[in-house]
Design a protein around this motif. Sequence first.
Motif, mmCIF file in Angstrom:
data_model
loop_
_atom_site.group_PDB
_atom_site.id
_atom_site.type_symbol
_atom_site.label_atom_id
_atom_site.label_comp_id
_atom_site.label_asym_id
_atom_site.label_seq_id
_atom_site.Cartn_x
_atom_site.Cartn_y
_atom_site.Cartn_z
ATOM 1 N N ARG A 41 0.746 -11.360 13.863
ATOM 2 C CA ARG A 41 1.950 -12.495 12.562
ATOM 3 C C ARG A 41 1.441 -11.972 11.566
ATOM 4 O O ARG A 41 2.825 -11.820 10.575
ATOM 5 N N SER B 244 2.072 -8.835 8.038
ATOM 6 C CA SER B 244 2.802 -7.484 8.375
ATOM 7 C C SER B 244 1.953 -6.803 6.471
ATOM 8 O O SER B 244 1.703 -7.452 6.238
ATOM 9 N N ASP C 77 2.988 -3.640 3.799
ATOM 10 C CA ASP C 77 3.603 -1.895 3.859
ATOM 11 C C ASP C 77 2.834 -1.114 2.799
ATOM 12 O O ASP C 77 2.782 -1.668 1.542
ATOM 13 N N ASN D 158 3.576 -6.317 1.118
ATOM 14 C CA ASN D 158 4.740 -6.325 1.839
ATOM 15 C C ASN D 158 5.746 -6.949 1.350
ATOM 16 O O ASN D 158 5.979 -7.558 0.151
ATOM 17 N N TRP E 207 6.825 -10.773 0.674
ATOM 18 C CA TRP E 207 5.506 -11.721 0.003
ATOM 19 C C TRP E 207 6.092 -12.477 -0.444
ATOM 20 O O TRP E 207 5.315 -13.822 -0.655
ATOM 21 N N ARG F 185 7.177 -16.170 0.612
ATOM 22 C CA ARG F 185 6.261 -16.090 2.151
ATOM 23 C C ARG F 185 5.267 -17.495 2.368
ATOM 24 O O ARG F 185 4.534 -17.638 1.513
ATOM 25 N N ASP G 30 -1.519 -11.494 6.826
ATOM 26 C CA ASP G 30 -1.603 -10.014 6.449
ATOM 27 C C ASP G 30 -2.989 -9.517 5.111
ATOM 28 O O ASP G 30 -2.559 -8.655 6.584
#
Length: 147
Positions: free
Chosen positions: A98, A100, A102, A115, A118, A121, A129
């Motif tokens: 789940r 993520s 970047d 990301n 964020w 989140r 993450d």
Amino acid sequence: VLPLDLSDLDSVRTFADECRRRHAGNISVVVAVAAEIVYEEGRQAASGADLSFATNQLGLQALLAELEPELGSSPRRGASGLRANRRVVIVGSRLEARGSVDPEVVHSTGGARLNKGWAGRDAMLRYADTKLCNMLLAAALAERWRG
């Protein structure tokens, strides 16, 4: 037993130095089980990085960088082609699916965010993450040590 705060890079260096001093030539495995879940958004390590990211990923990465020469000290190779004595066990969870990440956001914020989503989140998703980062690190180590 040695004290270690993975969110503090000075603590990581001190721990690694003491490991090398006490166990020179005999470090063959690192088991990473860090699982910092920070419920308060915006908590940062001294470096400015998000506290859960600093603990679960950055500190681990720094520790492995410090200990890698010890882990690679044997020329023996196992059947897989990997150095027989290089063992890093990074404990994951199903939550990394789940996660993520970047890399541009991580770089531009100095690790304060992972990301674009964020801010706001959920703590468990922020944890997911960091665990995704752990799995990416494990894959990168396996690839680098294959040769």
